[in-house]
Write a protein that holds these residues in place. Structure first.
Motif, PDB file in Angstrom:
ATOM      1  N   ARG A 291      -3.332 -17.017  -0.928  1.00  0.00           N
ATOM      2  CA  ARG A 291      -4.472 -17.645  -0.286  1.00  0.00           C
ATOM      3  C   ARG A 291      -5.593 -16.651  -0.079  1.00  0.00           C
ATOM      4  N   ARG A 292      -5.224 -15.372   0.042  1.00  0.00           N
ATOM      5  CA  ARG A 292      -6.234 -14.356   0.298  1.00  0.00           C
ATOM      6  C   ARG A 292      -5.763 -13.042  -0.280  1.00  0.00           C
ATOM      7  N   ASN A 293      -6.634 -12.348  -0.965  1.00  0.00           N
ATOM      8  CA  ASN A 293      -6.271 -11.075  -1.556  1.00  0.00           C
ATOM      9  C   ASN A 293      -6.421  -9.939  -0.541  1.00  0.00           C
ATOM     10  N   PRO A 294      -5.678  -8.849  -0.705  1.00  0.00           N
ATOM     11  CA  PRO A 294      -5.738  -7.741   0.262  1.00  0.00           C
ATOM     12  C   PRO A 294      -7.111  -7.083   0.326  1.00  0.00           C
ATOM     13  N   ASP A 295      -7.347  -6.406   1.446  1.00  0.00           N
ATOM     14  CA  ASP A 295      -8.635  -5.762   1.705  1.00  0.00           C
ATOM     15  C   ASP A 295      -8.566  -4.244   1.674  1.00  0.00           C
ATOM     16  N   GLY A 296      -7.388  -3.674   1.517  1.00  0.00           N
ATOM     17  CA  GLY A 296      -7.266  -2.225   1.465  1.00  0.00           C
ATOM     18  C   GLY A 296      -5.814  -1.811   1.362  1.00  0.00           C
ATOM     19  N   THR A 297      -5.584  -0.614   0.863  1.00  0.00           N
ATOM     20  CA  THR A 297      -4.230  -0.087   0.750  1.00  0.00           C
ATOM     21  C   THR A 297      -4.239   1.396   1.109  1.00  0.00           C
ATOM     22  N   GLY A 298      -3.096   1.877   1.581  1.00  0.00           N
ATOM     23  CA  GLY A 298      -3.022   3.291   1.936  1.00  0.00           C
ATOM     24  C   GLY A 298      -1.604   3.798   1.957  1.00  0.00           C
ATOM     25  N   LEU A 299      -1.475   5.120   1.816  1.00  0.00           N
ATOM     26  CA  LEU A 299      -0.184   5.783   1.800  1.00  0.00           C
ATOM     27  C   LEU A 299      -0.304   7.084   2.582  1.00  0.00           C
ATOM     28  N   GLY A 300       0.578   7.277   3.549  1.00  0.00           N
ATOM     29  CA  GLY A 300       0.634   8.522   4.304  1.00  0.00           C
ATOM     30  C   GLY A 300       1.975   9.194   4.084  1.00  0.00           C
ATOM     31  N   VAL A 301       1.967  10.528   3.965  1.00  0.00           N
ATOM     32  CA  VAL A 301       3.201  11.262   3.707  1.00  0.00           C
ATOM     33  C   VAL A 301       3.155  12.594   4.438  1.00  0.00           C
ATOM     34  N   PHE A 302       4.307  13.007   4.949  1.00  0.00           N
ATOM     35  CA  PHE A 302       4.465  14.379   5.425  1.00  0.00           C
ATOM     36  C   PHE A 302       5.138  15.173   4.328  1.00  0.00           C
ATOM     37  N   GLU A 303       4.421  16.145   3.804  1.00  0.00           N
ATOM     38  CA  GLU A 303       4.907  16.917   2.675  1.00  0.00           C
ATOM     39  C   GLU A 303       6.000  17.892   3.112  1.00  0.00           C
ATOM     40  N   ALA A 304       6.588  18.578   2.134  1.00  0.00           N
ATOM     41  CA  ALA A 304       7.716  19.467   2.404  1.00  0.00           C
ATOM     42  C   ALA A 304       7.372  20.574   3.391  1.00  0.00           C
ATOM     43  N   ASN A 305       6.099  20.995   3.433  1.00  0.00           N
ATOM     44  CA  ASN A 305       5.678  22.044   4.365  1.00  0.00           C
ATOM     45  C   ASN A 305       5.303  21.500   5.738  1.00  0.00           C
ATOM     46  N   GLY A 306       5.498  20.197   5.958  1.00  0.00           N
ATOM     47  CA  GLY A 306       5.207  19.589   7.247  1.00  0.00           C
ATOM     48  C   GLY A 306       3.784  19.122   7.425  1.00  0.00           C
ATOM     49  N   GLU A 307       2.951  19.264   6.406  1.00  0.00           N
ATOM     50  CA  GLU A 307       1.551  18.854   6.516  1.00  0.00           C
ATOM     51  C   GLU A 307       1.389  17.363   6.225  1.00  0.00           C
ATOM     52  N   PRO A 308       0.603  16.664   7.068  1.00  0.00           N
ATOM     53  CA  PRO A 308       0.358  15.251   6.793  1.00  0.00           C
ATOM     54  C   PRO A 308      -0.743  15.075   5.748  1.00  0.00           C
ATOM     55  N   ARG A 309      -0.573  14.075   4.901  1.00  0.00           N
ATOM     56  CA  ARG A 309      -1.582  13.720   3.911  1.00  0.00           C
ATOM     57  C   ARG A 309      -1.729  12.198   3.917  1.00  0.00           C
ATOM     58  N   VAL A 310      -2.955  11.738   3.927  1.00  0.00           N
ATOM     59  CA  VAL A 310      -3.230  10.305   3.906  1.00  0.00           C
ATOM     60  C   VAL A 310      -4.120   9.994   2.715  1.00  0.00           C
ATOM     61  N   TYR A 311      -3.706   9.040   1.918  1.00  0.00           N
ATOM     62  CA  TYR A 311      -4.447   8.593   0.740  1.00  0.00           C
ATOM     63  C   TYR A 311      -4.706   7.094   0.913  1.00  0.00           C
ATOM     64  N   LYS A 312      -5.973   6.679   0.885  1.00  0.00           N
ATOM     65  CA  LYS A 312      -6.246   5.264   1.135  1.00  0.00           C
ATOM     66  C   LYS A 312      -7.586   4.861   0.542  1.00  0.00           C
ATOM     67  N   GLU A 313      -7.695   3.569   0.240  1.00  0.00           N
ATOM     68  CA  GLU A 313      -8.920   3.010  -0.307  1.00  0.00           C
ATOM     69  C   GLU A 313      -9.088   1.575   0.166  1.00  0.00           C
ATOM     70  N   PRO A 314     -10.297   1.196   0.563  1.00  0.00           N
ATOM     71  CA  PRO A 314     -10.576  -0.219   0.783  1.00  0.00           C
ATOM     72  C   PRO A 314     -10.679  -0.932  -0.558  1.00  0.00           C
ATOM     73  N   ILE A 315     -10.513  -2.235  -0.534  1.00  0.00           N
ATOM     74  CA  ILE A 315     -10.684  -3.042  -1.738  1.00  0.00           C
ATOM     75  C   ILE A 315     -11.791  -4.047  -1.461  1.00  0.00           C
ATOM     76  N   ALA A 316     -12.997  -3.718  -1.874  1.00  0.00           N
ATOM     77  CA  ALA A 316     -14.125  -4.626  -1.661  1.00  0.00           C
ATOM     78  C   ALA A 316     -14.146  -5.726  -2.711  1.00  0.00           C
ATOM     79  N   ALA A 317     -13.540  -5.455  -3.865  1.00  0.00           N
ATOM     80  CA  ALA A 317     -13.440  -6.446  -4.935  1.00  0.00           C
ATOM     81  C   ALA A 317     -12.307  -6.018  -5.844  1.00  0.00           C
ATOM     82  N   TRP A 318     -11.785  -6.959  -6.627  1.00  0.00           N
ATOM     83  CA  TRP A 318     -10.635  -6.619  -7.452  1.00  0.00           C
ATOM     84  C   TRP A 318     -10.961  -5.532  -8.465  1.00  0.00           C
TER      85      TRP A 318
END
Length: 296
Positions: free
Chosen positions: A32-59
């Motif tokens: 009924r409705r397509n998503p508006d954004g996606t993201g992935l967060g990870v704590f790497e082996a050295n304990g550092e956080p990393r966040v990767y994300k993008e909004p989806i304004a259009a397909w």
């Protein structure tokens, strides 16, 4: 409804591959409705956080969501957003990062002016960079953790107790992680939040493949076929009979050794419980954009 996925792989970093959406042309006729954004967060082996994300304004802007993301870490949070508050830009896309912790949320709450006043009272309004109710909830949790001397479970309990008593809530399901620990909470019973306990995986486990998928999130890891892990997700992602629903009001904590602690912190519904008929049409569409593919 936003889709949540959390993975705790223990103390030894593992490599996993994530796809946050199927190909967009395969979904355009199915939801009924397509998503508006996606993201992935990870704590790497050295304990550092990393966040990767993008909004989806259009397909045509959905490349990030449909590509394979191969990451190595100890804890992971993935999120697919259906927007209810806030514009479609990077500031409003999950996961969020505060005080070295990664957070994602699904659901909706109202009374944001009440919550904003509370954030000013506890000196956390500067943590909110976007417009979403989700980031405000995270800011309140972060402030409560600070006041609790760094005790994350106590901070989540304090923040959620305040929210349950003071603002209208439809659903506030949350995932929060550090490099060593993960917390999940389902509140109230409006939406599912599920647990898959894979701590008994071994080479002798029947069908040990770690290949979990729904129409929105797909996670695969060869290393986790024979290594223990704990998964949280909005819905069951395969036919494994070990999937279990979290109880409404239950706070789940997975520590560095993958020990699971479950505490009922909010046995009663919110004081100002929102029902589906209370939602505006756009919010209702976002909360129920795609039916679950599996039931417990």
């Amino acid at each position: 409804m936003c889709r949540l996925f959390g993975l705790h792989a223990g103390t030894d970093a593992c490599t996993a591959t994530f796809w946050l959406l199927d190909a967009p042309d395969s979904l355009s006729e199915q939801s009924r409705r397509n998503p508006d954004g996606t993201g992935l967060g990870v704590f790497e082996a050295n304990g550092e956080p990393r966040v990767y994300k993008e909004p989806i304004a259009a397909w045509q802007d959905a490349d990030f969501a449909t590509e394979a993301h191969r990451k190595t870490g100890t804890t992971f949070i993935a999120h697919v957003r259906y927007a209810t508050t806030g514009s479609l830009d990077i500031r409003n896309t999950h996961p969020f990062l505060q005080d070295g912790r990664i957070f994602a949320h699904n659901g909706v709450l109202e009374g944001l002016e009440i919550l904003d006043e509370r954030l000013r009272e506890v000196g956390a309004d500067d943590l909110v960079l976007g417009q979403t109710d989700s980031e405000r909830v995270f800011a309140l949790i972060t402030a409560s953790i600070r006041l609790a001397g760094g005790d994350v479970s106590a901070g989540i309990t304090d923040a959620m107790t305040w929210l349950a008593a003071n603002v209208p809530i439809y659903a506030v399901n949350v995932l929060l992680c550090t490099a060593t620990d993960m917390w999940a909470m389902r509140y109230p019973a409006t939406h599912q939040l599920c647990l898959l306990d894979r701590r008994d995986e071994s080479a002798e486990t029947p069908d040990p493949a770690f290949d979990l998928r729904t129409k929105r999130i797909h996670a695969q890891s060869d290393l986790l076929c024979t290594r223990p892990s704990v998964v949280m997700a909005t819905e069951p992602m395969d036919d494994d009979p070990r999937w279990r629903l979290l109880h409404p009001g239950e706070l789940l904590h997975v520590d560095s050794s993958l020990q699971i602690n479950r505490t009922m912190i909010l046995p009663d519904p919110p004081k100002h419980l929102l029902r589906r008929e209370d939602l505006s049409v756009p919010v209702e569409d976002a909360q129920h954009a795609l039916p679950n593919t599996r039931k417990l």
